[in-house]
Every structure is written in structure tokens, then in C-alpha cells.
Design a protein around this motif. Structure first.
Motif, PDB file in Angstrom:
ATOM      1  N   ALA A  95       0.831  -1.205   0.000  1.00 15.70           N
ATOM      2  CA  ALA A  95       0.000   0.000   0.000  1.00 15.70           C
ATOM      3  C   ALA A  95       0.865   1.255   0.000  1.00 15.70           C
ATOM      4  CB  ALA A  95      -0.936  -0.003   1.201  1.00 15.70           C
ATOM      5  N   LEU A 143       1.730   1.612  -3.598  1.00 13.33           N
ATOM      6  CA  LEU A 143       0.582   1.915  -4.467  1.00 13.33           C
ATOM      7  C   LEU A 143      -0.055   3.266  -4.155  1.00 13.33           C
ATOM      8  CD1 LEU A 143      -1.375  -1.454  -4.911  1.00 13.33           C
ATOM      9  CD2 LEU A 143       0.517  -0.532  -6.217  1.00 13.33           C
ATOM     10  N   SER A 144       0.160   3.755  -2.945  1.00 15.56           N
ATOM     11  CA  SER A 144      -0.470   5.032  -2.604  1.00 15.56           C
ATOM     12  C   SER A 144       0.221   6.209  -3.275  1.00 15.56           C
ATOM     13  CB  SER A 144      -0.478   5.217  -1.085  1.00 15.56           C
ATOM     14  OG  SER A 144       0.852   5.270  -0.604  1.00 15.56           O
ATOM     15  N   CYS A 177      -3.858  -3.649   2.339  1.00 18.93           N
ATOM     16  CA  CYS A 177      -3.381  -2.275   2.548  1.00 18.93           C
ATOM     17  C   CYS A 177      -2.754  -2.075   3.930  1.00 18.93           C
ATOM     18  CB  CYS A 177      -4.532  -1.280   2.410  1.00 18.93           C
ATOM     19  SG  CYS A 177      -5.081  -1.014   0.722  1.00 18.93           S
ATOM     20  N   ALA A 237      -4.320   3.398  -2.488  1.00 21.81           N
ATOM     21  CA  ALA A 237      -3.914   2.009  -2.741  1.00 21.81           C
ATOM     22  C   ALA A 237      -5.137   1.139  -3.007  1.00 21.81           C
ATOM     23  CB  ALA A 237      -3.115   1.473  -1.558  1.00 21.81           C
TER      24      ALA A 237
END
Lengths: 538, 538
Positions: free
Chosen positions: A114, A117-118, B237, B397
Motif C-alpha cells: 500500500a 501503491l499510494s 493495505c 492504494a
């Protein structure tokens, strides 16, 4: 965005362990420091050999610890674990009013995945899609917006789909004379891996789209909300985190996302070249495989997209046989992504790997086919994909995982009805092929007139255009700069080869089914501007 | 089926390492064995202290190695890696005709996860669902089939849903006077994390269902195909493989699947007791947390279902405050699964954690709410779930991961339209609550008359029934046997407490919204048979 969960993970909370070890070693080192002198005197004096005996192993042990500690990688320096986070050393109070005055003392930690991906995407494929979403071209509302040529959406036959929906929507979902449906068929829980009716209809559609020469068994199917989760689920089934699949390049940028992110499986590129029209050859595959093995990587499968996305070429039956031999020899899987099987326009005929498998001596249990209705039936918004596997264990596991990606029942009823309308499907397939062929031929012709050649292709919704003559320097940097010219100056989003892991710079994937035939001149005009500015500056 | 990818994975090939170490240590031990006598003589004789000094640390080191080796778990003995698989040692040939005569020499390997999932379920929760699917009760077609009381499906208001669909289906998906929709709104790709219109309508529905006392921000939402993938995405996440969440027991059996399988996160039970009506207490939470930390497990969050599934009780605002304090103190996340928020019937009022958060001094970034329309609006087949988070990085995310679990656009349009029909929603919420209350009260009353008491509850579609008096022995085995009596003799599928990780044997979850009010006597009659047979045999 190629980083994944598959980071080297040390299950032992290292920092603390190391601290204890080094503390004890350093205390022993100070001891050994002192003892190095005393016993040496002792040795000289002919006594205290006992102390020397103790101190030598202790010193060796200390230096070994020091060496190991330096070699060990720092675990996640960017994402401090709660146990080692310096902010946690702040004095804390359980009084809420105190907390409020200082805000949150320590930001709560996310997973490694995460955390990655964030952050904004760094692939030009996603950057391009994002740019379009913020400034999309519209002939009336935003005529100077960015034209989307970076997404394999097929809008050529929306009129046919719309006509069918207007006529059949209600009956297909709520039941009519032909279909005996009740509210129990759409509102409560349904089998997560898809309704049997839809599997049967889909198997028949696949047979039709592949020229009627191959049968698909509905009981070998697991339905998913699109090909994207189908590929992810298959990846979870076929390989463990840290294993790898071989993938011929250039390949569809989404594979990195579907296979690396959550399954944590690596993709090993097998480079294909323009001199071979980007066709795969087994020697390159063998080489990539053996190099991976030498690095200690466990290769679990080979992933092919056939017809190829982004090139649009088709694997010959001979090549499919060779691939099956290769997979059998290495005892690995084959994942065949055949989502463009029905979107053919060229002289080459598409042959599904399922057809080749009909030879009785081939072990089918290693072959898994991905299909969806997003491309050939252009209903990407409906999210209908399928895993077709000959491996019962894979099917069982995939069925269980399909709970995370199931298709809503109303949509399943709707699509079942659509696929079962033989007359509509026949008309759709023919019209769609004709329209793709017409727009492809015209588009490629126009590009040729601009001096841009495309790879020879027979299927798909895109051409694979050679713009290496327009880039300077001849490198990924030059390609990146040309892409920026296209999106910033010409207001066109196309996909650069680097996003597809193409080894040769200067190639671009241009989707032509997102526009109408009538919009070709507008697009070509925008491309011409870039071509001319490149030529004038060189 | 509690095994997951989250096996203790040692990045170092242990067996080999250990062998080398133990070899070297054992050779040193044989040396030290001999040397124990010699230097002792030397000590006696006043010499050879040097040798004794060497041998003591060596012996200590050897025993340390031996101790560590015994403590270390054997990595995945059940799933041999291909490098150690004995079948791979067979001589292979690349000749296809040879292969055919012997069949496939070596079965192609699957992932560890798929190997586990491909086997039949061992949880009675899934076994029960499976049994029902093979022999489902139907008053006309199969009156002696198994009655499904093991799934939280709410069929009490299907008549209202059906009436609405018949009237509004076409307009809601293809557009009508009120909604300006075109084919472009349903057929091509849409944002993977959900249409903004649906987020707005859903936020409003959630506000309504929670009594209008709390607001939800559509921009804090990521839509998914049901709560199941919502929980999985959140898990990916918030924690890394091998980390853990604390979960009060008894808990919903699906959590193991959603959180352990692919994210590889462990669930640490925090046991609640019948003497407290299975209410959570912070002391138990503290204890579970500190025990986990002592074992070296990184706890990343606490997962609560509120209202509780399977008990049906509700967390008080005070307990929610305490949970937030606890999470802030430990710097961990809170995942609040509130899917039964609107299915209340008791005297206690449901308060969302979102409402408690309105106190300004609480760090919202660690709080994540799961909701879906499968329970409160009973459209489980539509697969509509949502992650509502206050953490922007989690939202970013989760949006990217939602590609693997997106809802089809036609369904999104349909549900948007349904939720936007204020009159319908108002009527639905009221009617549904009344019907749940009525069936709950009657059902529990009937159980009481059979001598079966239920935990005090205020929400949900089930009662949590104490049948400990009927089991013999008082253990999980006794509970299992009673479950078998219910499914085999009484032809009723209910969920045993062991499937919910309840620490006390003899409790069962019985869903009562899968039947109609009129079917209660039939179900009670079937239960009575089991009760009487248990009493007569004791």
C-alpha cells in the motif's frame, strides 16, 4: 510501479535481536580487549593459557557478528516498523486531551504494498490514462482535450449493443416468455464462480468467435469480474511469491499490475525483436529460462497474449506446439491470454491453444486460457472474464478465490441473454470485424503516408507503430520525450514501448477503436504536427 | 481451511544450512568430548588450560545450535518444493511420443495456496453450505431437503425489491426522464473504484440506515464487488504477510478466508465469554496483544464486526471510545465491519464508529469502515460493497486494487437508481426492520420453549443459540456431532460455534431471514426432533 510485496522479508524482528547480540558481543569485546593483553603476558610468563583460550573464540565470534550485521540489509528503511520507529520513543500519555493537542504522535503504518501503491504511478501507461481522465477530448464540450488512443476500448459497435439493450434489457434480467427467471435468480447470493447458464452461453460464444473449430467445456470455467482478476487468480494458483513467469516482450502493461502486485510473482521478459516482426522464438525462451534458473529463480509458467497485445500478431499452430513442448520439458504452466481472439482483421487466422491441445498426447493440465467480453464484445464496463483451465485442482482453487471477483447476478443474467441471442451475436461478430478492418486499414495507411510504419498485424484494436526515426536520442529518454510531445502538444495519449517492456526504443501502441472512422483525419492531423516538429528540429 | 500462504517462510534454505552447521558443530563436539578429559587432566596437572578454554565455548556454541535447530519450525513439510520433489529426479525425455505412452511424467506444480484450496473444505461452515447446495429444501420440489439457516441471506423483503425492479429496471439502466444516461455510461470501461453517482447515493443510504446521525464522505469511498473483497483489499493495505489482526470471538467464519488466504495475515482471537454475553473487554484485548508481541508477531490492527456476526450484540459508544484509545496507544488500525448496521430490531441503538470519530481529537487515519448492500438492502447477488476510510494513502492504494473486484456498470447504474428512490428506501428500511423484529421475536420465543436460550442480541439476521446442554461430551467433538445430527437427521444447516472460533462449545448461529415467517413451525419442528433425541439419549 514494478515493486511488489515480494520484498526480502525477514521473519525475525531483526533490530532488537541484533541489538541484544551486539550488546553482548560488545561487552565481550571489551572483555576480550582487556584480556588480549593480560593473557599475552601470561603466555610470555608461561601461564594464563586458559584465559587466552577463552578470549580467541570470543573475539572471533564478535567479529563474525559485526560482519553479519553489516551485510544484513536494513529492513524497510522507508517504512519504519512500529517497534523500531523513533517516534515511538517519545513519551506517551493515555490522556486523550493531551493527544489532541499534539495530533497523532505516530502515523499508523501501512503495508509495504500500500505504501508503494499510494504514490502516483510512474508508468507512462497509467500517467497517460490519468491525463486523459482530467482533460478528455469531446467534439462539443472539450474539442482541445486529449484524445484517448491509449486504452483498448472498442467503441465501434456501441450502436449494436445499445439497440439490443433497449429491446431486451428488461426481459433478460427479470424473465420473459423464453426465460423462466424469478427474483431468486438475481437478488440473493449466487455461485461465486458464475452462473452455469452464463458459462454455457460463454463457451458457445468462444467457440463461435474462434471459428467454430474448438469446443470449450463450461465445467472447466471460472467466471470473474473481467480478465484482470482472472489473471491475478491464476497467478495465485500457479506460483508462489518470489517465483516467476516468462513473458515475451513487448507485453501488455497491465500484466505487471495483475501478477506482481498481490501475487508477488516476478515477470521475466523474453525479448522479441522488430527484425522478427516481434515474433517469439524458442531459443530466446530457453535462454531466459536458463538464465533465471542460474539466478536461483523458480520459473513456474509462461504467459502469452495471443493475439499479441500490443503488436497484434498471432502465434502459429507450430509455435503453439513448440511452446507446449517447452512447457512440458520444463514442467511449467502456460497461461494463454486470448482476449482478442475474435478481433481479427488480417490474413492470418487465429488458432486457440485449446485447438492445438486436441492432440491426445499433450498434458492439458498445465494449460490455462484467459478470455473476456471486454474486447471481442466490447462490453468492458460489464466486467465479465473467464478462466478456462483443464486442471481440476486449479479450477477448485480458482472457484474459491473467485469470491473476491464475482460478477453481479443482474449482469450475468443480462449477458447470458445477450450471448444466447444467436442472430444478434452473428451480426455483431461480422459487423465488428468489418469495422475493425476498415478503421485499421485506413489508420495504418494514413500513418504510412506520414512515414510511420507499423508492425505486421492481424488482430487487436491497435497498431504497433515504429517512430524510432522521430526520437532523439535513440533511447528510452528520447521515447519518453516524444510521448510528452504527443500528450502535451498534439493532445493524444498513446502507449510508449517502454511501458510494454519493449527492448527497442521508439515503438508506440496506438488504439484506433476508441475513435470513430470519421475522427481519423483529426487524429492524423495531430500526429502530423508532432512528426513535422520532430523533422524540423532534426 | 485455516492454513494460508502465511507459512513461516525462511528466506535461507534451512536444511542445508543447518546440516553444515550441525556437521561442523558435531565434529567440534566430538573434539570437545575428547578434550573434556584431556584438559581436565591438564588442569589437574596445572597445564593445558588453553585447550579447556577453547573447548568450553565450542561446546556451548554446539548446544546453542542444537537448541535453535529444535525450536525452528519445519518449513512446509506437506508441500515439497520442486527442487526437493522426488518425482523431478526421474529421467526425462523431450520426445512427445514417449511422453504420451507414459502420460505426464511429472505433474505440474501449483502454488502452496492453491494446493490447499483445491482440497475439500474442512470447516463445518463451508461443509454445511456445500451440503445445502446439493440437497436444498423446496416446499414443492424437495420438501425433505436441507433448510438453509447457515447463510446470512435476507429474503424477507424480496417482494419490495421485485416490485421496484419491475417498475424501474429499464429506466435506471438505460436512462429515462430523470437520469441523463447514454450507452457510454454502462458499456465501456468505468472508474474501477466505482461511479461517483453510486458513491453519493450509497453515502446517503448509509447515513439514513444509521439513523441520520452521521455523515459519510463519498470521496472517502472505494466501491468493491461486495464486502468480501473490501475486507481483503483493506487487509492487503494495512498489513504485510505474517502480520496479524486481533479479532474478538466468536467471529464470522469468512474472515479467515478474506484475511488469511491471499493477504497472508494472521488472525489472533480475543475470546469473549457467555458470562459477558460475548461482549468485548479491553483487558482481554490488551492480553492478546501483549502475548502476540511476546511471540514476535506484529499486530497491525483490530477487526470488529459491529453489530456482531454471529452474536448480534452491538458495541456501546463507550466501548468504541476504548477501542480507539487502545488502537491509538498501540498505533494500530481499526477495521469496523458494519454490514448489519441497518438490520437492527432490539432495544440497543447502533452507533457507527464514524459517529464516535466526530470528536476532533481522534486520529481518523487509522479507522476503516466496511459496508455492503448484501445485508441491509438484501441484494447480495448484486455484489456491492464499500471501503470507507479516512486515510488518503489507504484510499489511493485501495482504488488501485479495486480493479480486481470492480462492480459491473449496469449494476452500478441500477443500484444508484434504487438508492436514489427516497420513498422506496424509506419504505424498505422500515418494513425490513419490522419483519426482522417479528421473525426474530417469534423464532427466539419458539427456541426458548424448546429450552434453547439465545444470547441477548439487537441486530443481524441470526440468533446465537446456546445448545451446550445438548452436546455430549462438552467439547468441540460433541458440538460437531450435534451439528451432524442437525444436518443429517433434522435436515437443517446451522453454523457451529467452532466455525466462528467460539471458545465455549455448544453455541450455534441460526439465520432466520432465509425462511419466511410461515416456515418457522417447520424449522422448529425439525429442531425439536434433535432436542428430544438428545434428551432421550442422555
Amino acid at each position: 510501479m514494478t515493486l511488489t510485496r515480494n520484498q526480502p522479508i525477514n521473519p525475525i524482528p531483526q533490530t532488537r535481536n541484533q541489538k541484544t547480540q551486539s550488546q553482548s558481543s560488545s561487552s565481550s569485546s571489551s572483555r576480550s580487549g582487556m584480556k588480549l593483553i593480560v593473557p599475552l603476558q601470561g603466555v610470555v610468563q608461561g601461564r594464563s593459557g586458559f584465559l587466552l583460550g577463552i578470549s580467541i573464540p570470543c573475539a572471533l565470534f564478535y567479529f563474525l557478528q559485526l560482519y553479519l550485521k553489516r551485510r544484513r540489509p536494513n529492513p524497510n528503511p522507508s517504512s519504519p516498523s512500529s517497534s523500531s520507529s523513533p517516534t515511538l520513543l517519545l513519551p506517551r500519555t493515555s490522556s486523550r486531551s493531551n493527544l489532541s493537542s499534539r495530533g497523532s504522535i505516530s502515523r499508523v503504518r501501512l503495508s509495504k504494498l500500500a505504501t508503494i501503491l499510494s504514490k502516483p504511478d510512474d508508468s507512462l501507461y497509467y500517467l497517460g490514462l490519468d491525463r486523459v481522465s482530467k482533460d478528455p477530448y469531446d467534439v462539443l464540450v472539450n474539442p482541445h482535450g486529449i484524445i484517448q488512443l491509449g486504452l483498448s476500448d472498442n467503441k465501434l459497435c456501441f450502436d449494436l449493443i445499445e439497440k439490443w439493450l433497449v429491446k431486451n434489457l428488461e426481459g433478460s434480467m427479470m424473465g420473459n416468455g423464453d426465460i423462466n427467471l424469478s427474483i431468486n435468480g438475481i437478488v440473493p447470493y449466487q455461485p461465486h464462480h458464475g452462473l452455469n447458464e452464463l458459462k454455457i452461453a460463454l463457451a458457445d460464444f468462444m467457440r463461435q468467435i474462434m471459428g467454430g473449430s474448438v469446443e470449450f467445456d463450461p465445467s472447466n470455467m471460472v467466471l470473474t469480474s473481467g480478465a484482470t482478476p482472472a489473471i491475478e487468480i491464476l497467478s495465485f494458483c500457479l506460483a508462489d511469491q518470489g517465483n516467476a513467469f516468462l513473458v515475451p516482450t513487448p507485453y501488455y502493461p497491465g500484466f505487471d499490475r495483475d501478477i506482481r502486485w498481490r501475487p508477488g510473482i516476478d515477470l521475466i521478459p523474453v525479448h522479441c525483436r522488430s527484425t522478427d516482426n516481434f515474433n517469439l522464438n524458442i531459443a530466446a525462451l530457453e535462454q531466459a529460462y536458463s538464465q533465471a534458473r542460474k539466478r536461483g529463480v523458480k520459473v513456474r509458467g509462461i504467459l502469452i497474449s495471443n493475439p499479441s497485445n500490443p503488436v497484434g500478431n498471432i502465434l502459429t499452430p507450430d509455435m503453439l506446439f513448440s511452446l507446449l513442448d517447452f512447457a512440458e520439458d520444463k514442467n511449467i504452466h502456460i497461461i494463454a491470454d486470448e482476449v482478442f481472439a475474435g478481433s481479427t482483421y488480417g490474413s492470418e487466422e487465429f488458432v486457440s491453444i485449446a485447438e492445438v491441445l486436441d492432440s491426445e498426447y499433450i498434458d492439458k493440465s498445465r494449460v490455462h486460457i484467459i478470455y473476456s467480453l471486454s474486447k471481442d464484445l466490447s462490453i468492458a464496463g460489464f466486467r465479465v472474464g473467464v478462466i478456462h483451465s483443464y486442471n481440476q485442482a486449479v479450477l477448485e482453487a480458482a472457484k474459491k478465490m473467485s469470491r473476491f471477483s464475482s460478477i453481479s447476478a443482474p449482469t450475468q443474467r443480462l449477458v447470458t441473454s445477450m450471448l444466447s441471442d444467436k442472430r444478434f451475436i452473428q451480426e455483431y461478430i461480422e459487423t465488428n470485424r468489418n469495422r475493425i478492418r476498415r478503421i485499421h486499414d485506413e489508420f495504418v495507411d494514413c500513418l504510412n503516408k506520414l512515414g510511420i510504419k507499423c508492425a505486421k498485424s492481424s488482430a487487436g484494436m491497435f497498431c504497433w507503430a515504429d517512430m524510432s526515426g522521430l526520437i532523439k536520442p535513440y533511447s528510452e529518454k528520447g521515447e519518453h520525450e516524444l510521448w510528452e510531445k504527443f500528450i502535451n502538444v498534439a493532445k493524444i495519449n498513446i502507449t510508449p514501448g517502454s511501458a510494454c517492456h519493449c527492448i527497442e526504443p521508439g515503438w508506440f501502441r496506438i488504439c484506433f477503436t476508441t475513435i470513430s472512422f470519421e475522427e481519423i483525419p483529426l487524429v492524423i492531423e495531430r500526429i502530423r504536427k508532432v512528426v513535422e516538429s520532430c523533422k524540423s528540429s532534426s
